[in-house]
Motif scaffolding. Structure first.
Motif, PDB file in Angstrom:
ATOM      1  N   LEU A  35       0.823  -1.207   0.000  1.00  0.00           N
ATOM      2  CA  LEU A  35       0.000   0.000   0.000  1.00  0.00           C
ATOM      3  C   LEU A  35       0.859   1.261   0.000  1.00  0.00           C
ATOM      4  O   LEU A  35       0.633   2.179  -0.801  1.00  0.00           O
ATOM      5  CB  LEU A  35      -0.934   0.000   1.213  1.00  0.00           C
ATOM      6  N   GLY A  36       1.864   1.295   0.850  1.00  0.00           N
ATOM      7  CA  GLY A  36       2.725   2.483   0.950  1.00  0.00           C
ATOM      8  C   GLY A  36       3.512   2.752  -0.317  1.00  0.00           C
ATOM      9  O   GLY A  36       3.555   3.882  -0.810  1.00  0.00           O
ATOM     10  N   CYS A  37       4.119   1.724  -0.857  1.00  0.00           N
ATOM     11  CA  CYS A  37       4.926   1.925  -2.062  1.00  0.00           C
ATOM     12  C   CYS A  37       4.065   2.150  -3.296  1.00  0.00           C
ATOM     13  O   CYS A  37       4.490   2.839  -4.224  1.00  0.00           O
ATOM     14  CB  CYS A  37       5.877   0.750  -2.267  1.00  0.00           C
ATOM     15  N   SER A  38       2.864   1.599  -3.309  1.00  0.00           N
ATOM     16  CA  SER A  38       1.948   1.889  -4.417  1.00  0.00           C
ATOM     17  C   SER A  38       1.574   3.359  -4.406  1.00  0.00           C
ATOM     18  O   SER A  38       1.524   4.010  -5.461  1.00  0.00           O
ATOM     19  CB  SER A  38       0.687   1.038  -4.311  1.00  0.00           C
ATOM     20  N   PHE A  39       1.311   3.890  -3.231  1.00  0.00           N
ATOM     21  CA  PHE A  39       1.000   5.307  -3.103  1.00  0.00           C
ATOM     22  C   PHE A  39       2.183   6.169  -3.541  1.00  0.00           C
ATOM     23  O   PHE A  39       2.017   7.138  -4.290  1.00  0.00           O
ATOM     24  CB  PHE A  39       0.607   5.641  -1.656  1.00  0.00           C
ATOM     25  N   LEU A  40       3.373   5.815  -3.088  1.00  0.00           N
ATOM     26  CA  LEU A  40       4.565   6.574  -3.475  1.00  0.00           C
ATOM     27  C   LEU A  40       4.820   6.505  -4.981  1.00  0.00           C
ATOM     28  O   LEU A  40       5.157   7.517  -5.605  1.00  0.00           O
ATOM     29  CB  LEU A  40       5.795   6.056  -2.727  1.00  0.00           C
ATOM     30  N   ALA A  41       4.656   5.337  -5.559  1.00  0.00           N
ATOM     31  CA  ALA A  41       4.851   5.197  -7.005  1.00  0.00           C
ATOM     32  C   ALA A  41       3.846   6.052  -7.764  1.00  0.00           C
ATOM     33  O   ALA A  41       4.208   6.707  -8.749  1.00  0.00           O
ATOM     34  CB  ALA A  41       4.717   3.731  -7.413  1.00  0.00           C
ATOM     35  N   ALA A  42       2.605   6.085  -7.297  1.00  0.00           N
ATOM     36  CA  ALA A  42       1.589   6.921  -7.950  1.00  0.00           C
ATOM     37  C   ALA A  42       1.961   8.398  -7.847  1.00  0.00           C
ATOM     38  O   ALA A  42       1.806   9.155  -8.822  1.00  0.00           O
ATOM     39  CB  ALA A  42       0.224   6.671  -7.322  1.00  0.00           C
ATOM     40  N   MET A  43       2.463   8.820  -6.703  1.00  0.00           N
ATOM     41  CA  MET A  43       2.865  10.224  -6.545  1.00  0.00           C
ATOM     42  C   MET A  43       4.043  10.565  -7.461  1.00  0.00           C
ATOM     43  O   MET A  43       4.060  11.624  -8.087  1.00  0.00           O
ATOM     44  CB  MET A  43       3.233  10.518  -5.082  1.00  0.00           C
ATOM     45  N   PHE A  44       5.027   9.663  -7.538  1.00  0.00           N
ATOM     46  CA  PHE A  44       6.163   9.912  -8.422  1.00  0.00           C
ATOM     47  C   PHE A  44       5.729   9.959  -9.886  1.00  0.00           C
ATOM     48  O   PHE A  44       6.259  10.755 -10.669  1.00  0.00           O
ATOM     49  CB  PHE A  44       7.258   8.860  -8.230  1.00  0.00           C
ATOM     50  N   ILE A  45       4.766   9.144 -10.269  1.00  0.00           N
ATOM     51  CA  ILE A  45       4.265   9.174 -11.643  1.00  0.00           C
ATOM     52  C   ILE A  45       3.567  10.501 -11.921  1.00  0.00           C
ATOM     53  O   ILE A  45       3.754  11.100 -12.984  1.00  0.00           O
ATOM     54  CB  ILE A  45       3.338   7.970 -11.900  1.00  0.00           C
ATOM     55  N   ILE A  46       2.788  10.990 -10.959  1.00  0.00           N
ATOM     56  CA  ILE A  46       2.127  12.289 -11.120  1.00  0.00           C
ATOM     57  C   ILE A  46       3.170  13.402 -11.251  1.00  0.00           C
ATOM     58  O   ILE A  46       3.049  14.284 -12.119  1.00  0.00           O
ATOM     59  CB  ILE A  46       1.179  12.555  -9.938  1.00  0.00           C
ATOM     60  N   PHE A  47       4.197  13.375 -10.405  1.00  0.00           N
ATOM     61  CA  PHE A  47       5.253  14.390 -10.482  1.00  0.00           C
ATOM     62  C   PHE A  47       5.983  14.329 -11.820  1.00  0.00           C
ATOM     63  O   PHE A  47       6.336  15.354 -12.397  1.00  0.00           O
ATOM     64  CB  PHE A  47       6.250  14.226  -9.340  1.00  0.00           C
ATOM     65  N   LYS A  48       6.204  13.120 -12.319  1.00  0.00           N
ATOM     66  CA  LYS A  48       6.894  12.946 -13.594  1.00  0.00           C
ATOM     67  C   LYS A  48       6.054  13.507 -14.740  1.00  0.00           C
ATOM     68  O   LYS A  48       6.584  14.169 -15.627  1.00  0.00           O
ATOM     69  CB  LYS A  48       7.196  11.467 -13.822  1.00  0.00           C
ATOM     70  N   ILE A  49       4.753  13.273 -14.717  1.00  0.00           N
ATOM     71  CA  ILE A  49       3.883  13.814 -15.754  1.00  0.00           C
ATOM     72  C   ILE A  49       3.895  15.340 -15.735  1.00  0.00           C
ATOM     73  O   ILE A  49       3.962  15.989 -16.782  1.00  0.00           O
ATOM     74  CB  ILE A  49       2.452  13.252 -15.596  1.00  0.00           C
TER      75      ILE A  49
END
Length: 62
Positions: A35-49
């Protein structure tokens, strides 16, 4: 522009690391890490976009 390239590389590495942790945690049934790393990965993807959109806007100005 060099800072943006370095930030993009950091985002790529962070996304890859998060996905690797999610895969390992899934195998060991550690759902809090999934759950934690999925959330972090989603945030990093948003920042990358957002970063990609910003770079494209800068290139159009030139």
């Amino acid at each position: 522009m060099g800072k943006k390239v370095a930030l993009n590389v950091f985002y790529n590495i962070a996304i890859f690391a998060c996905l690797a942790i999610v895969y390992t945690a899934w195998e060991h049934q550690r759902w809090e890490y999934v759950l934690g790393c999925s959330f972090l990965a989603a945030m990093f993807i948003i920042f990358k976009i957002k970063l990609i959109k910003e770079v494209r806007a800068l290139q159009r100005k030139k």
